[in-house]
Motif scaffolding. Structure first.
Motif, PDB file in Angstrom:
ATOM      1  N   GLY A 197       0.809  -1.206   0.000  1.00 54.91           N
ATOM      2  CA  GLY A 197       0.000   0.000   0.000  1.00 54.91           C
ATOM      3  C   GLY A 197       0.842   1.255   0.000  1.00 54.91           C
ATOM      4  O   GLY A 197       1.969   1.276  -0.499  1.00 54.91           O
ATOM      5  N   GLU A 209       2.951   6.402   8.259  1.00 55.83           N
ATOM      6  CA  GLU A 209       3.380   5.268   9.064  1.00 55.83           C
ATOM      7  C   GLU A 209       4.901   5.275   9.152  1.00 55.83           C
ATOM      8  O   GLU A 209       5.571   6.018   8.429  1.00 55.83           O
ATOM      9  N   ASN A 215       5.135  -0.839   3.096  1.00 52.83           N
ATOM     10  CA  ASN A 215       4.360  -0.217   2.029  1.00 52.83           C
ATOM     11  C   ASN A 215       5.230   0.809   1.319  1.00 52.83           C
ATOM     12  O   ASN A 215       5.843   1.665   1.959  1.00 52.83           O
ATOM     13  N   GLN A 235      -3.458  -2.982   2.387  1.00 56.09           N
ATOM     14  CA  GLN A 235      -3.970  -2.120   3.449  1.00 56.09           C
ATOM     15  C   GLN A 235      -5.494  -2.152   3.557  1.00 56.09           C
ATOM     16  O   GLN A 235      -6.056  -1.562   4.477  1.00 56.09           O
ATOM     17  N   ARG A 237      -7.706  -0.666   1.807  1.00 54.01           N
ATOM     18  CA  ARG A 237      -8.287   0.662   1.627  1.00 54.01           C
ATOM     19  C   ARG A 237      -9.120   0.739   0.348  1.00 54.01           C
ATOM     20  O   ARG A 237      -8.957  -0.069  -0.565  1.00 54.01           O
ATOM     21  N   LYS A 422      -5.928   0.702   8.109  1.00 62.67           N
ATOM     22  CA  LYS A 422      -6.822  -0.429   8.334  1.00 62.67           C
ATOM     23  C   LYS A 422      -6.762  -0.809   9.805  1.00 62.67           C
ATOM     24  O   LYS A 422      -5.780  -0.543  10.499  1.00 62.67           O
TER      25      LYS A 422
END
Length: 526
Positions: A197, A209, A215, A235, A237, A422
């Motif tokens: 992601g 993050e 990711n 993720q 999303r 998530k």
């Protein structure tokens, strides 16, 4: 001359086929059967289609667990369905390794489509794991589209080492820098299908993050020249109608609730095709009736799984149910204590940690079936006994303590770091065998105000043996203090099987709780 190409992508199906929730068998608006009806409708209307699954396909439900553990002589049901739907390719996701490399290899061999991942290679040869780093599809007009498969490189931080022995996970960005220029010479359009992601906000570019490499979607768009479309996942999303540095990006959620659609308009000029327009959108599978062919194909697998799920295992005397997941995480409860006791019994240790993996867990009623077990312990984890210091223990507890935040209205909430992009409830651990207090009036990193073992203060320099699942033992969930620590014992049996055996052996379990830990809330905000 112009031509329009349609890319349809699924991701993170996680074994969900039928529109139901296995814990209760209640109807749910999800599953590949509904997504299949959408896909067939769209592909029948459009020529020049490319159909991709972006990973995390073959693991995630009791259906796929039962297949992997008790029915693996048959063709993998998820592969059977993708074969029927005539997918062009699938990308290897991190959860594809959960049932071991032999079953994954068998599933690949059964597939009528290639499994792609350029950055998962054999350590000795450097060759891609299944020999397929990319796919090139030729359309009738002569336009060519290349799809490069990439997978999050963070898998060694989560997976059972036996499942990935002899395999190397290369940096996805560096791998893309190697392959994309070569693919630009072979094809008119380059698509990267990445089971990973975004590490940064799509609009601002600010980190969302810790930049661990799990990711790298934003970095791929910014640093790799020549990518036209980036398909993402991992993720869970819902991302549509977005571009990063001219790269069209999309992410279609999880469980088959949506299918990603990228429409590319190309124009022929001087013997080659140029992209003149791109757009991405999510197509909701809600409202579609499940595809009948998919239902017919999955029926024999589902029937066996449902029969297995309804097998009685044991009896609970007392209350081991969950009515409020947050309350379960705020104080010691019989369900969490039971799981920790099963782990300590299997490992022969005095300290254990586990998690309430998601908010759908209902705990155990008086009569327990396999359905109850796999609905509460949803991952095919095994156990490891890890030798850690008292300092490691305290750091791990502080990591868990950061799960909570105080809201302005004086209620306890979930730290966005554990919920965005998530839900990561599985990264909040609860321990047994020690006594500790989490004080929410204290700042992050200073919340553990009591920590004892057998009545004595835990010594930072002393060694303690703790049983935990293999994901956590490898440092998964940003528990870096466990990574590389000595493994005292490896228990290569799924925890759900250990729980079933524990109940079968005893028949009846008394729901009990010693209240050895608590979360203390500021008195002024009660």
């Amino acid at each position: 001359m112009e031509e329009t190409i349609h890319i349809y992508v699924t991701s993170d199906i996680h074994g969900n086929v039928l529109p139901l929730t296995y814990g209760s068998n209640e109807k749910a608006d999800l599953g590949l059967a509904k997504a299949a009806a959408l896909i067939k409708e769209k592909i029948n209307k459009n020529d020049n289609c490319l159909l991709i699954d972006n990973g995390d396909l073959i693991q995630g439900t009791p259906l796929t667990y039962h297949y992997a553990r008790l029915n693996a002589a048959s063709i993998n049901p998820m592969v059977l369905l993708l074969n029927e739907l005539e997918f062009d390719a699938a990308v290897i996701g991190n959860h594809e390794f959960n049932y071991g490399l032999p079953l994954l290899q068998k599933s690949v061999n059964e597939s009528k489509f290639p499994w792609l991942s350029a950055n998962i290679v054999w350590e000795e040869s450097g060759e891609p794991l299944f020999g397929k780093p990319y796919l090139i599809k030729n359309f009738r007009s002569g336009c060519k589209i290349a799809v490069l498969g990439l997978t999050t490189q963070h898998i060694p931080n989560w997976e059972n080492p036996e499942h990935i022995k002899g395999i190397a996970f290369l940096d996805a960005v560096e791998t893309a820098k190697k392959w994309v220029p070569a693919l630009k010479e072979k094809a008119d359009i380059v698509v990267v299908s990445y089971h990973g992601g975004f590490e940064r906000d799509i609009e601002s570019g600010k980190p969302t993050e810790t930049l661990t490499g799990e990711n790298q979607g934003y970095q791929l768009c910014m640093e790799v020249e020549g990518i036209d479309v980036l398909l993402t996942g991992h993720q869970h999303r819902l991302i549509e109608n977005r571009e990063i540095n001219g790269v069209t990006v999309i992410q279609p959620g999880t469980q088959g609730t949506s299918v990603g659609h990228v429409e590319i308009t190309t124009r022929q000029s001087n013997g080659s095709w140029k992209v003149v327009n791109k757009k991405s959108a999510l197509l909701s599978a809600k409202g579609y009736d499940p595809d009948q062919t998919v239902l017919d194909l999955i029926a024999p697998y589902e029937e066996k799984a449902q029969e297995w799920l309804d097998q009685p295992i044991g009896v609970i005397e007392g209350d081991m149910e969950i009515s409020d997941p947050m309350e379960t995480r705020l104080k010691d409860t019989p369900l969490i204590e039971f799981i920790n006791k099963v782990q300590m019994d299997a490992a022969g240790t005095e300290i254990s940690s586990t998690a309430l993996f998601d908010n759908r867990s209902r705990g155990f009623s008086s009569r327990v079936t396999m359905r109850d077990i796999v609905s509460n312990y949803i991952y095919p984890n095994t156990l490891k006994v890890v030798e850690i210091t008292g300092r490691d223990m305290r750091e791990a507890l502080e990591r868990s303590a950061s799960y909570f935040v105080w809201n302005e209205d004086g209620t306890v909430g979930v730290n966005p770091a554990f919920s965005v992009p998530k839900p990561q409830h599985y990264n909040y651990d609860m321990w047994e065998g020690i006594r500790y207090t989490i004080d929410l009036s204290k700042p992050f990193g200073q919340r553990i105000t009591e920590l004892t073992f057998k009545g004595d203060e835990v010594d930072d320099d002393a060694l303690y043996q703790v049983v935990m699942n293999n994901y956590r033992a490898g440092g998964g969930g940003d528990y870096h203090m466990f990574k590389g620590k000595r493994i005292v014992k490896d228990i290569p049996i799924d925890v759900s099987e250990l729980m079933a055996n524990y109940l079968l052996k005893r028949g009846t379990i008394q729901a009990s709780c010693d209240h050895s830990w608590r979360v203390k809330v500021p008195s002024s905000k009660k």
